[in-house]
Design a protein around this motif. Sequence first.
Motif, short mmCIF file in Angstrom:
data_model
loop_
_atom_site.label_atom_id
_atom_site.label_comp_id
_atom_site.label_asym_id
_atom_site.label_seq_id
_atom_site.Cartn_x
_atom_site.Cartn_y
_atom_site.Cartn_z
N ILE A 1 40.70 47.21 42.62
CA ILE A 1 40.04 46.51 43.87
C ILE A 1 39.91 44.82 43.28
N ARG A 2 40.29 44.63 42.71
CA ARG A 2 40.54 43.18 42.02
C ARG A 2 41.70 42.72 42.91
N LEU A 3 42.49 44.03 42.23
CA LEU A 3 43.90 43.59 43.62
C LEU A 3 43.93 43.41 45.57
N LEU A 4 43.33 44.36 45.22
CA LEU A 4 42.87 44.07 47.62
C LEU A 4 42.24 42.60 47.74
N VAL A 5 41.70 42.52 46.67
CA VAL A 5 40.75 41.52 47.92
C VAL A 5 41.49 40.22 48.07
N ASN A 6 42.45 39.90 47.01
CA ASN A 6 43.56 38.67 47.48
C ASN A 6 44.85 39.67 48.08
N HIS A 7 44.90 40.33 48.44
CA HIS A 7 46.44 40.99 48.98
C HIS A 7 45.89 40.15 50.05
N PRO A 8 47.32 39.58 50.66
CA PRO A 8 47.14 38.95 52.74
C PRO A 8 48.15 39.67 53.04
N GLU A 9 47.85 41.16 52.70
CA GLU A 9 48.48 42.22 54.18
C GLU A 9 47.47 43.51 53.80
N ALA A 10 46.47 43.29 52.54
CA ALA A 10 45.52 44.36 52.74
C ALA A 10 43.83 44.79 53.40
N GLU A 11 43.06 44.68 54.06
CA GLU A 11 41.90 45.34 54.12
C GLU A 11 41.96 46.71 53.17
N ILE A 12 40.75 46.59 52.72
CA ILE A 12 39.97 47.48 51.92
C ILE A 12 39.16 47.90 53.19
N VAL A 13 39.42 48.67 53.73
CA VAL A 13 38.49 50.58 54.40
C VAL A 13 37.32 50.96 54.45
N PHE A 14 37.80 51.80 52.95
CA PHE A 14 36.18 51.82 52.09
C PHE A 14 36.61 52.20 51.07
N ALA A 15 35.94 52.22 50.37
CA ALA A 15 36.20 52.09 48.76
C ALA A 15 34.87 53.45 48.72
N ASN A 16 35.58 54.99 48.24
CA ASN A 16 34.86 56.30 48.29
C ASN A 16 34.02 56.26 46.92
N SER A 17 32.59 56.36 46.33
CA SER A 17 32.23 56.45 45.38
C SER A 17 30.67 57.57 45.21
N GLU B 1 58.01 42.29 48.34
CA GLU B 1 57.40 44.33 46.33
C GLU B 1 56.42 43.02 45.99
N LYS B 2 56.61 41.66 46.08
CA LYS B 2 55.66 41.02 45.33
C LYS B 2 54.28 40.53 45.70
N THR B 3 54.14 41.08 46.76
CA THR B 3 53.12 40.41 47.52
C THR B 3 51.75 41.21 46.97
N GLY B 4 51.17 40.04 47.04
CA GLY B 4 49.80 40.06 46.20
C GLY B 4 49.63 40.52 44.36
N LEU B 5 50.45 40.19 43.85
CA LEU B 5 50.85 40.93 42.86
C LEU B 5 51.99 39.29 42.04
N ASN B 6 51.77 38.13 42.62
CA ASN B 6 51.81 37.22 41.34
C ASN B 6 50.77 36.75 40.68
N LEU B 7 50.69 37.40 39.70
CA LEU B 7 49.19 36.53 39.33
C LEU B 7 49.78 36.41 37.92
N LYS B 8 48.82 35.54 37.66
CA LYS B 8 48.69 34.23 36.31
C LYS B 8 48.57 35.11 35.67
N ALA B 9 49.11 34.95 34.23
CA ALA B 9 49.25 35.54 33.08
C ALA B 9 48.12 34.79 32.05
N SER B 10 47.05 35.58 31.69
CA SER B 10 45.83 35.57 31.25
C SER B 10 46.62 34.41 30.10
N ALA B 11 47.82 35.18 29.29
CA ALA B 11 48.39 34.30 27.93
C ALA B 11 47.80 33.76 26.85
N PHE B 12 46.81 34.24 26.92
CA PHE B 12 45.59 34.24 25.54
C PHE B 12 44.34 34.80 25.82
#
Lengths: 355, 355, 355, 355
Positions: free
Chosen positions: D51-67, D344-355
């Motif tokens: 979910i943390r990834l998909l909320v910032n993914h420009p092409e994806a929409e979460i329709v349901f999160a089942n639990s 392939e990299k859409t939504g996955l250009n993540l900033k390294a925490s590095a520290f």
Amino acid sequence: MCNNINPSYNGSLNPSSGIIKGDTNSPLGGTKRGLHVGILGAAGYTGGELIRLLVNHPEAEIVFANSESNAGNPVADVHEGLIGDTDLVFTDDMPFDKVDIVFFCFGHGKSAAFLKEHSIPESVKIIDLAQDFRLSAPGNDYIYGLPEINRNHIATAQHVANPGCFATCIQLGLLPAAKMGILTEDVAVNAITGSTGAGQKPSATTHFSWRTGNMSIYKAFTHQHVPEIRQSLTQVQGTLDVAIDFIPYRGDFARGIFATCVVKTEAPTEDIVAAYKEFYRDAAFTHYSDRQIDMKQVVNTNKALVHCEKYGNKLLVTSCIDNLLKGAVGQAVQNMNIMSGIDEKTGLNLKASAF
Amino acid sequence: MCNNINPSYNGSLNPSSGIIKGDTNSPLGGTKRGLHVGILGAAGYTGGELIRLLVNHPEAEIVFANSESNAGNPVADVHEGLIGDTDLVFTDDMPFDKVDIVFFCFGHGKSAAFLKEHSIPESVKIIDLAQDFRLSAPGNDYIYGLPEINRNHIATAQHVANPGCFATCIQLGLLPAAKMGILTEDVAVNAITGSTGAGQKPSATTHFSWRTGNMSIYKAFTHQHVPEIRQSLTQVQGTLDVAIDFIPYRGDFARGIFATCVVKTEAPTEDIVAAYKEFYRDAAFTHYSDRQIDMKQVVNTNKALVHCEKYGNKLLVTSCIDNLLKGAVGQAVQNMNIMSGIDEKTGLNLKASAF
Amino acid sequence: MCNNINPSYNGSLNPSSGIIKGDTNSPLGGTKRGLHVGILGAAGYTGGELIRLLVNHPEAEIVFANSESNAGNPVADVHEGLIGDTDLVFTDDMPFDKVDIVFFCFGHGKSAAFLKEHSIPESVKIIDLAQDFRLSAPGNDYIYGLPEINRNHIATAQHVANPGCFATCIQLGLLPAAKMGILTEDVAVNAITGSTGAGQKPSATTHFSWRTGNMSIYKAFTHQHVPEIRQSLTQVQGTLDVAIDFIPYRGDFARGIFATCVVKTEAPTEDIVAAYKEFYRDAAFTHYSDRQIDMKQVVNTNKALVHCEKYGNKLLVTSCIDNLLKGAVGQAVQNMNIMSGIDEKTGLNLKASAF
Amino acid sequence: MCNNINPSYNGSLNPSSGIIKGDTNSPLGGTKRGLHVGILGAAGYTGGELIRLLVNHPEAEIVFANSESNAGNPVADVHEGLIGDTDLVFTDDMPFDKVDIVFFCFGHGKSAAFLKEHSIPESVKIIDLAQDFRLSAPGNDYIYGLPEINRNHIATAQHVANPGCFATCIQLGLLPAAKMGILTEDVAVNAITGSTGAGQKPSATTHFSWRTGNMSIYKAFTHQHVPEIRQSLTQVQGTLDVAIDFIPYRGDFARGIFATCVVKTEAPTEDIVAAYKEFYRDAAFTHYSDRQIDMKQVVNTNKALVHCEKYGNKLLVTSCIDNLLKGAVGQAVQNMNIMSGIDEKTGLNLKASAF
């Protein structure tokens, strides 16, 4: 201490209470303790840990703690954890005539250099924590101070070369196998060490911001402890014609070493376990564990734990120690006890931090 | 122990060596130790730490370590850090006629409940580590076990209520100020504790993945230790008409408590420092430090450190302890020593882990 | 960055892959990005984090990353986490005519010194991360870059002084209360910071062996961020006649700041919560949380979280940020976006590390 | 996720702000995003990270999160780090007709069980994060989702089995060697993982008090990821007649895997390095590094780093990933992108925490 250290570095973080209550280990004071001790390089990590041990050692008295750069500073101002335990002050003096034994807590290479420039009375015993005298060589009269294999020699030694931290942990994992003569193929060794193994001087790889939550290796296949490991294994097995492939890891913890060794052998598990138990039957601090081990079982103690499992023809040995204690000054005090003819465990019944 | 604990939980991670060498603290064995000890709730964190202390205590012998859920299991299989130190086995028996003193290492509320259902001979001393008897009340004959203010009462007590961990650290920071009578405005207290304060049972806030590198608070202004802090401050100052505004933090470390207290006062710095030094002049483990303190100076020891600074009319007091030792079983053993007429520091000269 | 930093320090730990695939942020390359950026002091912690942000910023292109000591070194060799992201190389050049905006990532005091010795074209916007221009003074045309109170001024500013890390976290906790005018008694502030706040240069208090599992304070009541906090609170409340008693703690984690503020007030809880929610209604990254907060909810993001609880007449506000992001370069990029008329959140939708 | 997980566990620590500003990823809302996504087992660690990834993914929409257990709870109340990012609420509904793709974030074994009891339309793509379908078998139409070797098959796949975390890190270290055909003797593999690899349910080995500063191993030589590693190596080398001797370690950090592999080979170093660089020339996230690597270079990113050194006839390969990202949901999103024909990299250009 596995890397260069800087015994003259003064962390200058530690407060001094100025108030010592009850028994203290006063330098040159008139106590009834029998063993008079001098420490050279007393302001580094191993020097500090040695002082933490000796202030509670019932038979030893610290006569001097030498540090040029910290001369005049209270020890409790420089070394963490000593407030209220001692009013000892660093000195730049070295009154060798007043001591029975001297610990060299220098960085590697400095012990030999020191001895070229200074004369120590023959009656004074020496325990060197550096690697300068660990390898046998013509004219080297230092006994390798691993009690598990050299206790009798240590007992009569005048000079002892204290083993390296990684070397201690890995040897204790492999020596019983060497005794069985089963080290006949290359041995894969992986071991991870705490940041105190890198010494007191701040550096890029001991910076908290970099090290916390991080993992890396260094000196793979080339670590300076391999020769002393090979020397001991050869001593016990008689010959050693295989490689010890050692990969050291930087752990994101302060204290401890955890090692795995993989040995290819057809020997049955029961024989191996029996041999390991027998090998350490009389060891004061090294225990074979029937169950899996974790490192914090030994952190802040002088113990070593060893455990064996067999998968097909691969023997997996795990072992762990505290790098500053069994891997350095704890073993040094153990050697001092043995050299002095007192109970090997004196002053070393340490409470595990456990958490 | 600050939260609910689960003494019956068996971590089941710890191996047993099956080999104990040299002196051990055998249950019911024929040793020459003078003080016979029983432990109830022996499988929890405080029970384990108490055993770690007592196996090296020269005057005490553990007669029984009671745990229903772990009855029959070797103690060294359940509690980290005891391999090679003891062959003690948990029992579901409670032979009170064979002991001089019993430690209650129950979770809060269970001590009182236990005493309603069980009869303990009058000759057996009790030290309760829970909060059940810490507050004075009609019919409560438990002495509050903070030696810094109650040593004489503890020396003759039959029953002692051992202080809480946060309560110990904060009181030691404020008691000398109370003695001066300067707690006349609301006191701001912030204190951070290690994860062992939350007990042995795994929970969401003690999950490594959540807690490491994290920071949070809980029970702000409502923590259960405030009443016992107020009770001691009132005892020393005579009256206390101000709030103790205490904010507890969850630290991402395992052991230790570090506290800051801010007191508004016009008293001069010199007077304050002199009063603090005087207050702790004879304390066995609590030291006033002239320099700033950091928590690891006391971790794995029974010490407390206290330091004062003044900014305008605000007095800032910092104090620190190890929550499991001076904040729990270390202080309990200190109380046992005092109650038994032996040297207060017996078995408590612990080497600081320092790193 | 809260202490002295050493932007010229080269950790020399980080490898370079030498292979960059796909889109990269090539210096001086022909990209379609609209915003040309220069970085001074690019080899320090804040410089590195700024580069980590900008390589993924869709509207910004790094034209130069200046570092005298690292000139010629690939950025990915010096700064952790950039392998595969950029082939940028440090330069000792400063082609101000090729950029729209310059970030000063110098240590404190060096920004003002730099400007005395160098001329920057008037058309180039400046964001200074040091504290040199944060306080209003005659002739100081830098706008204090806290968007929550100065967004409109920032939008038209040529020069922005980026707030301090502690200052950001604490102000965001107190500004809505200032807006209510309820800061009428001394405010008790306690805040704990990660080791990255102390900068890249290794030191005694950032040594892993010392800091891990440790807790301490520094600069209590005298921290250099208090004046800018007071300036903002005065701006919003109109006047501020009370003390901000701030105690900073060194945390044993790398990233993040967690703060508590206690305000004495008779204002009803509902009014306070409503005021806080209203204050941050339009804030891009600052959120009021109805539930208790923990620091890792914001680590590795540009967010701030604020939460209020009331106990009697004491309002307890908790707030948290990532010290390198909302507390430094994240807020700087937010300011750059505002100054450039693009969406405030551009390039700042960062995934929380969460664990 | 390497061990059993408990997706229904609700940490209940995380607050909800109740206030979402700007763009949000509203369930079933009318957005312009093209890819409609459903998540099963959405309340576990991998579900949260997805979910943390998909909320910032420009092409994806979460329709349901089942639990089931968390149905009705806001996602930001359960998963750390999402306050202000989404107003998504867990549901017990599974509207498969509204989605293009479904992620199975179940614990191992539950995916297969689920599919026996539920019918999913043929048009819906499935990415399974468990190990249920990773091994080829008659009737198993799941493509093994490691883009470095199967990108073309993934691009046209309807069903993808996402690789295990350890398996990903170790394979990426060994695949180029397999391509060279040099895996002709037993390979020694040591790899250490963060605590998030053990899942969300608190346990003895994920208890902070036990794990911090500790080190241990588990499932040596028997880890469940070895078969999928062997399958990939066989696919690339053609045949594999040697053992993969894998020793997994529990690291005292939350995120990341660091692995070493030792391969006996006479191949020259230059050939090996050239082969490794060639193998990953077009890989979107896997980079060969000419310099030594450390784990935090990839933590909080979807990257993998690989580095080779040769000592005599031993090739040492180090590799590292973030276990939750490249080792789980980051790779799953990478697979989703490939399956969907987007970058392939859409939504996955993540900033390294590095520290």
